[in-house]
Scaffold this motif. Structure first.
Motif, PDB file in Angstrom:
ATOM      1  N   ALA A   1      71.674  47.568  74.097  1.00 36.81           N
ATOM      2  CA  ALA A   1      71.629  48.081  75.463  1.00 36.81           C
ATOM      3  C   ALA A   1      70.189  48.179  75.956  1.00 36.81           C
ATOM      4  O   ALA A   1      69.242  48.217  75.167  1.00 36.81           O
ATOM      5  CB  ALA A   1      72.295  49.457  75.538  1.00 36.81           C
ATOM      6  N   ASN A   2      70.063  48.225  77.268  1.00 39.67           N
ATOM      7  CA  ASN A   2      68.781  48.521  77.918  1.00 39.67           C
ATOM      8  C   ASN A   2      68.825  49.975  78.356  1.00 39.67           C
ATOM      9  O   ASN A   2      69.678  50.355  79.168  1.00 39.67           O
ATOM     10  CB  ASN A   2      68.557  47.609  79.120  1.00 39.67           C
ATOM     11  N   LEU A   3      67.962  50.806  77.806  1.00 38.82           N
ATOM     12  CA  LEU A   3      67.978  52.240  78.091  1.00 38.82           C
ATOM     13  C   LEU A   3      66.734  52.647  78.872  1.00 38.82           C
ATOM     14  O   LEU A   3      65.673  52.059  78.734  1.00 38.82           O
ATOM     15  CB  LEU A   3      68.045  53.041  76.793  1.00 38.82           C
ATOM     16  N   ALA A   4      66.912  53.674  79.695  1.00 39.69           N
ATOM     17  CA  ALA A   4      65.798  54.212  80.475  1.00 39.69           C
ATOM     18  C   ALA A   4      65.814  55.724  80.380  1.00 39.69           C
ATOM     19  O   ALA A   4      66.839  56.355  80.623  1.00 39.69           O
ATOM     20  CB  ALA A   4      65.895  53.762  81.930  1.00 39.69           C
TER      21      ALA A   4
ATOM     22  N   THR B   1      61.937  57.260  86.467  1.00 38.37           N
ATOM     23  CA  THR B   1      62.063  56.560  85.190  1.00 38.37           C
ATOM     24  C   THR B   1      60.760  56.724  84.417  1.00 38.37           C
ATOM     25  O   THR B   1      59.704  56.247  84.845  1.00 38.37           O
ATOM     26  CB  THR B   1      62.363  55.068  85.405  1.00 38.37           C
ATOM     27  N   VAL B   2      60.854  57.427  83.273  1.00 33.24           N
ATOM     28  CA  VAL B   2      59.669  57.715  82.472  1.00 33.24           C
ATOM     29  C   VAL B   2      59.347  56.552  81.540  1.00 33.24           C
ATOM     30  O   VAL B   2      58.199  56.152  81.388  1.00 33.24           O
ATOM     31  CB  VAL B   2      59.862  59.011  81.673  1.00 33.24           C
ATOM     32  N   SER B   3      60.360  56.011  80.903  1.00 35.87           N
ATOM     33  CA  SER B   3      60.146  54.886  79.993  1.00 35.87           C
ATOM     34  C   SER B   3      61.431  54.077  79.887  1.00 35.87           C
ATOM     35  O   SER B   3      62.517  54.563  80.206  1.00 35.87           O
ATOM     36  CB  SER B   3      59.723  55.379  78.599  1.00 35.87           C
ATOM     37  N   LYS B   4      61.267  52.838  79.444  1.00 40.26           N
ATOM     38  CA  LYS B   4      62.411  51.935  79.285  1.00 40.26           C
ATOM     39  C   LYS B   4      62.364  51.265  77.926  1.00 40.26           C
ATOM     40  O   LYS B   4      61.288  51.037  77.374  1.00 40.26           O
ATOM     41  CB  LYS B   4      62.406  50.854  80.376  1.00 40.26           C
ATOM     42  N   LYS B   5      63.528  50.975  77.397  1.00 38.17           N
ATOM     43  CA  LYS B   5      63.645  50.195  76.156  1.00 38.17           C
ATOM     44  C   LYS B   5      64.656  49.080  76.409  1.00 38.17           C
ATOM     45  O   LYS B   5      65.742  49.324  76.932  1.00 38.17           O
ATOM     46  CB  LYS B   5      64.127  51.085  75.001  1.00 38.17           C
ATOM     47  N   GLN B   6      64.292  47.886  76.042  1.00 34.91           N
ATOM     48  CA  GLN B   6      65.144  46.725  76.260  1.00 34.91           C
ATOM     49  C   GLN B   6      65.793  46.270  74.955  1.00 34.91           C
ATOM     50  O   GLN B   6      65.144  46.213  73.919  1.00 34.91           O
ATOM     51  CB  GLN B   6      64.320  45.562  76.849  1.00 34.91           C
TER      52      GLN B   6
ATOM     53  N   VAL C   1      66.035  58.325  65.844  1.00 30.95           N
ATOM     54  CA  VAL C   1      66.481  58.274  67.235  1.00 30.95           C
ATOM     55  C   VAL C   1      65.298  58.048  68.160  1.00 30.95           C
ATOM     56  O   VAL C   1      64.168  58.457  67.873  1.00 30.95           O
ATOM     57  CB  VAL C   1      67.238  59.552  67.635  1.00 30.95           C
ATOM     58  N   GLY C   2      65.585  57.392  69.294  1.00 26.87           N
ATOM     59  CA  GLY C   2      64.570  57.131  70.306  1.00 26.87           C
ATOM     60  C   GLY C   2      64.906  57.838  71.596  1.00 26.87           C
ATOM     61  O   GLY C   2      65.169  59.036  71.610  1.00 26.87           O
ATOM     62  N   ILE C   3      64.953  57.104  72.705  1.00 26.72           N
ATOM     63  CA  ILE C   3      65.174  57.732  73.999  1.00 26.72           C
ATOM     64  C   ILE C   3      66.663  57.956  74.260  1.00 26.72           C
ATOM     65  O   ILE C   3      67.526  57.266  73.716  1.00 26.72           O
ATOM     66  CB  ILE C   3      64.549  56.909  75.147  1.00 26.72           C
ATOM     67  N   PHE C   4      66.942  58.939  75.097  1.00 25.37           N
ATOM     68  CA  PHE C   4      68.289  59.260  75.540  1.00 25.37           C
ATOM     69  C   PHE C   4      68.461  58.773  76.973  1.00 25.37           C
ATOM     70  O   PHE C   4      67.547  58.924  77.794  1.00 25.37           O
ATOM     71  CB  PHE C   4      68.525  60.771  75.494  1.00 25.37           C
TER      72      PHE C   4
END
Length: 350
Positions: free
Chosen positions: A54-57, A288-293, A325-328
């Protein structure tokens, strides 16, 4: 000793952490290798979910107000008496009167530098001269040619023509208080000056003329405030759109009244039609503070907190896999762990 804790307590703690601004969970110490075979929860939830790419933000929402941006005070520097003021809500463009002193207009010039001295022939060069020449040229008075920092005979000639067109005395000179310099067109949000008061004092509060959202942030949320960043906007009575952070100011607050220092953001509305017909409205701004692709993600309810520290997920066959764990984001959490792969089924409470 039990090797796990209740998931409902874990989820509540994680949600509380996100609300308090600590949603970007730091990397946690992985459990020891002897936790790999920890048993699933005693309540044995039967729901499962797939581990997905998933792409999470990491996002956070803050309430704001639609209007015309943050107010700023405007004061006159002209000697004399206030004899005329604009109406509240009036929009004033380049060359138009901001107010009247001794029955004479004090027009608006555009620029980022206020006039800091009186201008006349024979004076030294300076950027304030260029501000005046740029405005005269924009208003159709171009006797001096290309605007520069030299006040010449031709500058004075253009100035006299402009003064005549505005019903002013044709001196070819310009006092520092004869015009009001602002970055662009202004909208009068409220009047503070009064007719008959000295013209060299507070006059009004003004804003820009473009629709904008104003958001106040606590100092602890400064990470959200990045000039030029995009923000998702949900306007009550309007349509969803995006905005751009165009301004940031700080307020000192008043400790005696329990007011804390804040950061005030001005966010331009990218699509004006999204707020069409609205003078003011409540707005939810999503930062949006940060994104993970393209990361592995599971529902938050799939996380299992282990007594020895760290987190894990339980596969549908009962095996516990320690995870970092990383971002929620929107009920999902980024996870990494040995043996974890896309499509794997894990136990969840959701």
């Amino acid at each position: 000793m039990k090797r796990r804790v209740n998931r409902k307590i874990l989820i509540a703690a994680l949600v509380a952490a996100v609300v308090l601004g600590t949603g970007s969970v730091v990397v946690l110490t992985r459990v020891a290798s002897n936790q790999a075979n920890a048993a699933p929860l005693q309540n044995n939830p039967s729901k499962t979910a797939s581990v997905k790419k998933a792409n999470l933000a990491d996002q956070q929402s803050v309430s704001g107000q639609l209007g015309f941006g943050a107010e700023r005070a405007l004061a006159g520097r002209k000697s004399g008496t206030i004899t005329g003021l604009p109406n509240q809500g009036a929009v004033i463009d380049q060359g138009k009167p901001v107010f009247w002193s001794d029955a004479k207009p004090v027009p608006l010039f555009y620029g980022t530098m206020p006039l800091y001295r009186d201008l006349e022939s024979g004076m030294s060069n300076g950027p304030d001269v260029k501000v005046v020449e740029e405005n005269l040229a924009a208003l159709g008075f171009k006797d001096f040619g290309t605007p520069d920092e030299k006040f010449t005979y031709y500058t004075a000639t253009a100035l006299k023509k402009w003064q005549k067109a505005n019903g002013l005395e044709q001196t070819g000179k310009l006092g520092s208080g004869d015009v009001v310099v602002q970055p662009g067109a202004i909208r009068v949000s409220s009047l503070t000056g009064q007719l008959g008061a000295p013209a060299g004092g507070d006059l009004m509060k003004v804003t820009g003329t473009e629709r904008a959202v104003t958001v106040e942030l606590e100092q602890s949320k400064q990470r959200l405030a990045k000039q030029g960043e995009k923000v998702e906007l949900s306007i009550t009575g309007g349509k969803p759109t995006t905005g751009t952070i165009t301004g940031m100011t700080r307020t000192s607050g008043d400790p005696n009244q329990g007011q804390k220092p804040k950061i005030v953001l001005t966010i331009s509305v990218d699509d004006p039609k999204a707020a069409e017909g609205l003078d003011t409205a409540n707005v939810t701004a999503l930062f949006t503070v940060s994104k993970k692709q393209n990361v592995l993600a599971v529902p938050i309810g799939a996380l299992l907190a282990l007594n020895e520290g760290g987190y894990g997920v339980v596969t549908e066959d009962g095996k516990t896999i320690p995870v970092t764990v990383g971002i929620f984001a929107k009920g999902q959490v980024e996870v990494q762990g040995d043996g974890l792969r896309e499509g794997m089924k894990v136990v969840t409470t959701e």
